[in-house]
Write a protein that holds these residues in place. Structure first.
Motif, PDB file in Angstrom:
ATOM      1  N   PRO A 156      80.715  21.723  51.286  1.00 36.64           N
ATOM      2  CA  PRO A 156      80.790  21.306  52.693  1.00 36.64           C
ATOM      3  C   PRO A 156      82.081  20.551  52.971  1.00 36.64           C
ATOM      4  N   LYS A 157      82.444  20.473  54.219  1.00 36.57           N
ATOM      5  CA  LYS A 157      83.673  19.767  54.590  1.00 36.57           C
ATOM      6  C   LYS A 157      83.551  18.266  54.324  1.00 36.57           C
ATOM      7  N   MET A 158      82.343  17.742  54.534  1.00 36.00           N
ATOM      8  CA  MET A 158      82.098  16.315  54.347  1.00 36.00           C
ATOM      9  C   MET A 158      80.696  16.120  53.789  1.00 36.00           C
ATOM     10  N   SER A 182      82.404  11.699  39.463  1.00 35.33           N
ATOM     11  CA  SER A 182      81.746  12.991  39.648  1.00 35.33           C
ATOM     12  C   SER A 182      82.064  13.588  41.013  1.00 35.33           C
ATOM     13  N   PHE A 183      82.074  12.744  42.038  1.00 31.08           N
ATOM     14  CA  PHE A 183      82.429  13.231  43.375  1.00 31.08           C
ATOM     15  C   PHE A 183      83.877  13.721  43.394  1.00 31.08           C
ATOM     16  N   SER A 184      84.746  13.008  42.691  1.00 29.57           N
ATOM     17  CA  SER A 184      86.154  13.420  42.625  1.00 29.57           C
ATOM     18  C   SER A 184      86.291  14.750  41.895  1.00 29.57           C
ATOM     19  N   ASP A 185      85.562  14.892  40.785  1.00 28.26           N
ATOM     20  CA  ASP A 185      85.615  16.147  40.026  1.00 28.26           C
ATOM     21  C   ASP A 185      85.097  17.320  40.851  1.00 28.26           C
ATOM     22  N   ALA A 186      84.204  17.037  41.788  1.00 28.15           N
ATOM     23  CA  ALA A 186      83.659  18.093  42.652  1.00 28.15           C
ATOM     24  C   ALA A 186      84.634  18.479  43.760  1.00 28.15           C
ATOM     25  N   GLY A 187      85.733  17.718  43.881  1.00 30.23           N
ATOM     26  CA  GLY A 187      86.765  18.083  44.855  1.00 30.23           C
ATOM     27  C   GLY A 187      86.783  17.241  46.113  1.00 30.23           C
ATOM     28  N   TYR A 188      86.249  16.016  46.021  1.00 29.53           N
ATOM     29  CA  TYR A 188      86.140  15.194  47.221  1.00 29.53           C
ATOM     30  C   TYR A 188      86.821  13.839  47.067  1.00 29.53           C
ATOM     31  N   ASN A 189      87.503  13.442  48.122  1.00 32.70           N
ATOM     32  CA  ASN A 189      87.916  12.053  48.272  1.00 32.70           C
ATOM     33  C   ASN A 189      86.706  11.265  48.755  1.00 32.70           C
ATOM     34  N   LEU A 215      86.641  16.889  51.659  1.00 30.29           N
ATOM     35  CA  LEU A 215      87.368  17.758  50.740  1.00 30.29           C
ATOM     36  C   LEU A 215      88.801  17.278  50.523  1.00 30.29           C
ATOM     37  N   LYS A 216      89.218  17.268  49.299  1.00 27.11           N
ATOM     38  CA  LYS A 216      90.597  16.905  48.997  1.00 27.11           C
ATOM     39  C   LYS A 216      91.548  17.901  49.666  1.00 27.11           C
ATOM     40  N   GLY A 217      92.645  17.380  50.169  1.00 24.96           N
ATOM     41  CA  GLY A 217      93.618  18.225  50.843  1.00 24.96           C
ATOM     42  C   GLY A 217      93.409  18.319  52.335  1.00 24.96           C
ATOM     43  N   SER A 218      92.263  17.832  52.828  1.00 24.57           N
ATOM     44  CA  SER A 218      92.033  17.809  54.278  1.00 24.57           C
ATOM     45  C   SER A 218      92.563  16.495  54.841  1.00 24.57           C
ATOM     46  N   ASP A 219      92.675  16.435  56.166  1.00 25.17           N
ATOM     47  CA  ASP A 219      93.171  15.205  56.784  1.00 25.17           C
ATOM     48  C   ASP A 219      92.017  14.341  57.296  1.00 25.17           C
ATOM     49  N   MET A 220      90.851  14.523  56.733  1.00 26.77           N
ATOM     50  CA  MET A 220      89.689  13.758  57.157  1.00 26.77           C
ATOM     51  C   MET A 220      89.721  12.379  56.509  1.00 26.77           C
TER      52      MET A 220
END
Length: 414
Positions: A156-158, A182-189, A215-220
């Motif tokens: 998901p986006k968030m 774990s959240f970081s490894d899943a691809g999330y800030n 999601l990492k790389g988004s501007d959220m």
């Protein structure tokens, strides 16, 4: 429309805030059968409301039609969004299959948002005080790993992860540190704050850790929440409800012209049907204690300790701990103390402020303290209803979070 999945959904406090803000639920996952029935009944409400058939829902609240008749009035796929399952490592593939079917039925290609929080007992300070070192072996400490499996599956986006402040310090902070990695490894800030429900129009002091990831790389980013100040007091939650005695029930509003707080928050609306204004029976000794506690607050504005009660009223052998076990819901304060699931066991910690009633609060009064609207119906027994309410995220708090996230998610969906 922004869609979401609600994990460890409970009775749907988080879902209520997000659905009321225009989000669409793809699935609710919850292990408790009574809470799942509550979620289904609420899904019926939103479907019938959107179809301009809310009168059918009101007939159910009045007892004019059965629950089966209510449920057969909506498409099966609406009820199927509620998945009554205990999340477990071995059960995740089957759960993913069910969610995939729901996505297909709803013509949803991707999930925008995951919300939820695993049971908080394993992280709570009270739980640790009672069970001590045994809490380290509690498997609920690791339910966040199942949450992360859902993130990995649907990307998901968030996401919003809610829990008690004790999450940050449990096991000397190691659980939280592992969680962050774990959240970081899943691809999330990830960022978090300890937010208080009282800053979201809820007349209750209730602190919760709100983790939000994107999601990492988004501007959220983690939103800025404006703290709302209120001139209202707890009395505004209670004063339109009929006076009842211990063990009584009265589902007729006492006052037709209800106050500004109830109107502004949407807790009470025109043509609402009052339900669950039922008080548990209290023995005379407890009612005598209640009157003493209420009178002390009314005359001295202080909380009485258990050891201050007359000797004939003190039956507990423990005179050193939990001395605040009897507590009045002070009507003249801007917030009530934190609602807890323990109210399902007894109402001593939530005594109605009217000395002439001298009872514990009703299910509906507890629901209002949590900011549930009056048209929200809880399925199951009185005990089950109290448990669902005590464990819930206040819907007004959830709505405040939902509206801020919506600003970012709508931009991503354009």
């Amino acid at each position: 429309m922004i869609n979401y999945i609600d994990l460890f959904a409970g009775a749907g406090g988080l879902s209520e805030g997000f659905t009321a803000s225009g989000y669409r639920p793809v699935a609710h996952v919850e292990m408790n059968a009574d809470a799942c029935m509550t979620l289904k009944t609420r899904a019926c409400y939103y479907y019938l409301k959107d179809a301009d058939k809310e009168d059918l829902y009101n007939k159910y609240l009045k007892g004019l039609i059965s629950r089966d008749e209510l449920y057969t009035s909506v498409p099966k796929k609406i009820l199927d969004t509620v998945i009554n399952e205990t999340m477990s490592a071995e059960g995740m593939p089957a759960l993913f299959n069910k969610i995939s079917v729901l996505m297909s039925q709803q013509e949803v290609d991707s999930i925008d948002l995951i919300v939820g929080g695993p049971p908080c007992q394993a992280y709570s300070l009270v739980g640790r005080a009672v069970k001590g070192e045994n809490m380290k072996n509690d498997q609920r400490n690791y339910l966040y790993k199942l949450y992360i499996q859902v993130l990995n599956k649907y990307k998901p986006k968030m996401f919003v992860f809610e829990n008690v402040p004790g999450l940050l310090t449990a096991n000397k902070g190691q659980y939280f540190e592992d969680m962050r990695m774990s959240f970081s490894d899943a691809g999330y800030n990830l960022n978090f704050q300890i937010l208080n429900a009282k800053n979201f129009d809820v007349l209750q002091s209730r602190q919760r850790v709100i983790l939000i990831g994107w999601l990492k790389g988004s501007d959220m980013h983690y939103p800025e929440f404006e703290e709302k100040s209120s001139s209202h007091v707890v009395k505004d939650i209670l004063d339109d409800l009929p006076c009842i005695q211990s063990g009584e029930e009265n589902n007729n509003y006492g006052i037709e012209d209800y106050n500004e707080y109830l109107t502004e928050t949407g807790i009470r609306k025109e043509d609402d049907i009052l339900t669950w204004h039922v008080s548990r029976p209290n023995i005379e000794r407890d009612r005598s204690i209640y009157k003493t506690v209420i009178n002390t607050w009314d005359t001295e504005k202080r909380r009485i300790k258990y050891t201050e009660l007359p000797n004939e009223l003190c039956t507990h052998k423990n005179r050193t701990a939990f001395l605040d076990r009897f507590k009045v819901v002070a009507s003249d304060l801007p917030t009530c103390h934190t609602m807890m699931a323990h109210i399902s066991k007894d109402g001593h910690y939530f005594i109605h402020p009217d000395i002439n009633q001298a009872r514990s609060i009703t299910v509906r009064e507890a629901a209002r303290i949590q900011s549930f609207p009056d048209n929200f119906y809880f399925e199951g027994s009185r005990t089950a209803a109290f448990t669902q309410i005590g464990n819930a995220v206040p819907p007004l708090m959830a709505k405040g979070i939902a509206l801020e996230l919506k600003k970012q998610l709508e931009n991503k969906n354009e």
